[in-house]
Design a protein around this motif. Structure first.
Motif, mmCIF file in Angstrom:
data_model
loop_
_atom_site.group_PDB
_atom_site.id
_atom_site.type_symbol
_atom_site.label_atom_id
_atom_site.label_comp_id
_atom_site.label_asym_id
_atom_site.label_seq_id
_atom_site.Cartn_x
_atom_site.Cartn_y
_atom_site.Cartn_z
ATOM 1 N N ALA A 13 0.836 -1.202 0.000
ATOM 2 C CA ALA A 13 0.000 0.000 0.000
ATOM 3 C C ALA A 13 0.871 1.252 0.000
ATOM 4 C CB ALA A 13 -0.932 -0.004 1.213
ATOM 5 N N ALA A 14 1.966 1.210 0.749
ATOM 6 C CA ALA A 14 2.898 2.343 0.755
ATOM 7 C C ALA A 14 3.489 2.569 -0.629
ATOM 8 C CB ALA A 14 4.006 2.102 1.778
ATOM 9 N N CYS A 15 3.801 1.486 -1.335
ATOM 10 C CA CYS A 15 4.354 1.608 -2.689
ATOM 11 C C CYS A 15 3.359 2.288 -3.624
ATOM 12 C CB CYS A 15 4.727 0.237 -3.236
ATOM 13 S SG CYS A 15 6.226 -0.479 -2.529
ATOM 14 N N ILE A 32 1.147 -2.777 -9.197
ATOM 15 C CA ILE A 32 2.275 -3.189 -8.362
ATOM 16 C C ILE A 32 1.790 -4.434 -7.627
ATOM 17 C CG2 ILE A 32 4.002 -2.483 -6.679
ATOM 18 C CD1 ILE A 32 2.994 0.397 -7.025
ATOM 19 N N THR A 33 2.558 -5.497 -7.663
ATOM 20 C CA THR A 33 2.133 -6.742 -7.024
ATOM 21 C C THR A 33 3.228 -7.275 -6.099
ATOM 22 O OG1 THR A 33 2.939 -8.060 -8.904
ATOM 23 C CG2 THR A 33 0.625 -7.393 -8.935
ATOM 24 N N ALA A 34 2.803 -8.099 -5.150
ATOM 25 C CA ALA A 34 3.741 -8.701 -4.211
ATOM 26 C C ALA A 34 3.332 -10.141 -3.931
ATOM 27 C CB ALA A 34 3.783 -7.909 -2.911
ATOM 28 N N ARG A 170 13.500 -8.086 -4.476
ATOM 29 C CA ARG A 170 13.303 -9.095 -3.436
ATOM 30 C C ARG A 170 12.460 -8.528 -2.299
ATOM 31 N NH1 ARG A 170 19.665 -9.884 -2.923
ATOM 32 N NH2 ARG A 170 19.366 -7.637 -3.310
ATOM 33 N N SER A 171 12.391 -7.214 -2.241
ATOM 34 C CA SER A 171 11.639 -6.510 -1.190
ATOM 35 C C SER A 171 10.983 -5.290 -1.802
ATOM 36 C CB SER A 171 12.586 -6.082 -0.072
ATOM 37 O OG SER A 171 13.531 -5.138 -0.575
ATOM 38 N N ALA A 172 10.070 -4.692 -1.036
ATOM 39 C CA ALA A 172 9.458 -3.443 -1.487
ATOM 40 C C ALA A 172 10.528 -2.381 -1.684
ATOM 41 C CB ALA A 172 8.424 -2.980 -0.463
ATOM 42 N N ALA A 173 11.494 -2.325 -0.783
ATOM 43 C CA ALA A 173 12.555 -1.327 -0.859
ATOM 44 C C ALA A 173 13.351 -1.461 -2.146
ATOM 45 C CB ALA A 173 13.481 -1.461 0.351
ATOM 46 N N LEU A 232 9.216 5.924 3.271
ATOM 47 C CA LEU A 232 8.083 5.722 4.176
ATOM 48 C C LEU A 232 7.745 7.011 4.927
ATOM 49 C CD1 LEU A 232 8.676 2.158 5.675
ATOM 50 C CD2 LEU A 232 6.984 2.861 3.974
ATOM 51 N N ARG A 233 8.760 7.772 5.303
ATOM 52 C CA ARG A 233 8.479 9.043 5.969
ATOM 53 C C ARG A 233 7.729 9.984 5.032
ATOM 54 N NH1 ARG A 233 13.802 8.344 7.736
ATOM 55 N NH2 ARG A 233 14.593 10.019 6.398
ATOM 56 N N SER A 234 8.054 9.897 3.736
ATOM 57 C CA SER A 234 7.350 10.751 2.763
ATOM 58 C C SER A 234 5.873 10.407 2.704
ATOM 59 C CB SER A 234 7.973 10.587 1.367
ATOM 60 O OG SER A 234 9.277 11.096 1.319
ATOM 61 N N VAL A 235 5.568 9.108 2.641
ATOM 62 C CA VAL A 235 4.166 8.723 2.509
ATOM 63 C C VAL A 235 3.427 8.879 3.831
ATOM 64 C CG1 VAL A 235 4.424 6.231 2.960
ATOM 65 C CG2 VAL A 235 2.643 7.032 1.410
ATOM 66 N N GLU A 236 4.110 8.660 4.942
ATOM 67 C CA GLU A 236 3.471 8.855 6.241
ATOM 68 C C GLU A 236 3.166 10.326 6.481
ATOM 69 O OE1 GLU A 236 6.340 6.943 8.680
ATOM 70 O OE2 GLU A 236 5.386 4.967 8.521
#
Length: 244
Positions: A13-15, A32-34, A170-173, A232-236
């Motif tokens: 959701a953050a992505c 975007i999928t995971a 391999r990760s969202a990051a 994450l700080r940007s979206v938060e």
């Protein structure tokens, strides 16, 4: 729901919110999928028709490799939009996260015969790490999945010629970093072309050296984790409702 799935939902959701923030969206199209941790053959995708700014952890829909819902969600999904993602998810264990975009700069570069050029240090992140797949029409044909996988190989990103961009991770990051800088490299290339001046490319030797420097910064020095925390700080800062 396992803690691992909840974490994946929140990161996905953050992505979506970050992609909207950076104007990577195509209104309600592209995805975007995971992969769901510990849930073989199941993936999370956005509900069809929702703007990316609206996506929350609970609104994401769990689907199988054919794009069929498996969690009783009331929301629609776009199975055709999962064609490209399913091809890569099923054949690449490392591609747990996949983003596909149709941005202005990304599509513009996908229309260029030379593809992404080694013009600056940002583009050199993808030195010998970028794949290409020729346009075959709107990606609705399941048979195309085999050709996408063959062309992708083990590269982390792909330019779909005359179409758009794909980034994996391999990760969202890792996935979001790959797309963020691939998009930035495309923007710079279009800006450089727009000057009408001759373009100066970078040699293979220097390109290889810079790529190794990026690997050290991201993997050995923890740059990727710091970068994701900053995202994450940007979206938060826009509101924490994406976690709901």
């Amino acid at each position: 729901m396992s803690p691992e799935e909840q974490k994946t939902r929140e990161d996905l959701a953050a992505c979506y919110r970050l992609a909207a923030l950076h104007r990577f969206t195509d209104l309600i199209y592209t995805h975007i999928t995971a992969r769901v941790p510990g849930d073989e053959g199941h993936f999370l995708i956005n509900p069809y028709g929702w703007r990316w700014e609206e996506i929350t952890a609970s609104s994401l829909v769990k689907i199988d490799v054919n794009g069929n819902k498996v969690d009783g969600s009331p929301h629609r999904v776009n199975p055709a939009g999962f064609t490209i993602h399913s091809a890569v998810h099923m054949n690449r264990h490392d591609a747990a996260w996949i983003m596909h975009t149709h941005t202005r700069a990304g599509v513009a570069v996908s229309c260029m015969e030379e593809g992404l050029m080694p013009l600056n240090q940002i583009s050199l992140q993808f030195h010998n790490r970028i794949a290409y797949h020729d346009f075959e029409g709107i990606a609705l044909d399941l048979e195309e999945r085999e050709r996408i996988v063959a062309d992708f190989g083990m590269h982390p990103v792909m330019i779909l010629r005359n179409h758009g961009l794909i980034a994996t991770g391999r990760s969202a990051a890792e996935m979001f970093s790959n797309m963020f800088y691939l998009e930035r490299a495309c923007e710079i290339q279009i800006a450089a072309h727009s000057t009408g001046q001759p373009l100066r490319t970078i040699s293979n030797d220097i390109a290889a050296r810079v790529h190794e420097q990026y690997v050290q910064m991201n993997e050995e020095d923890g740059g990727l984790d710091l970068e994701w925390a900053a995202h994450l700080r940007s979206v938060e800062g826009l509101g924490s409702d994406f976690r709901l």
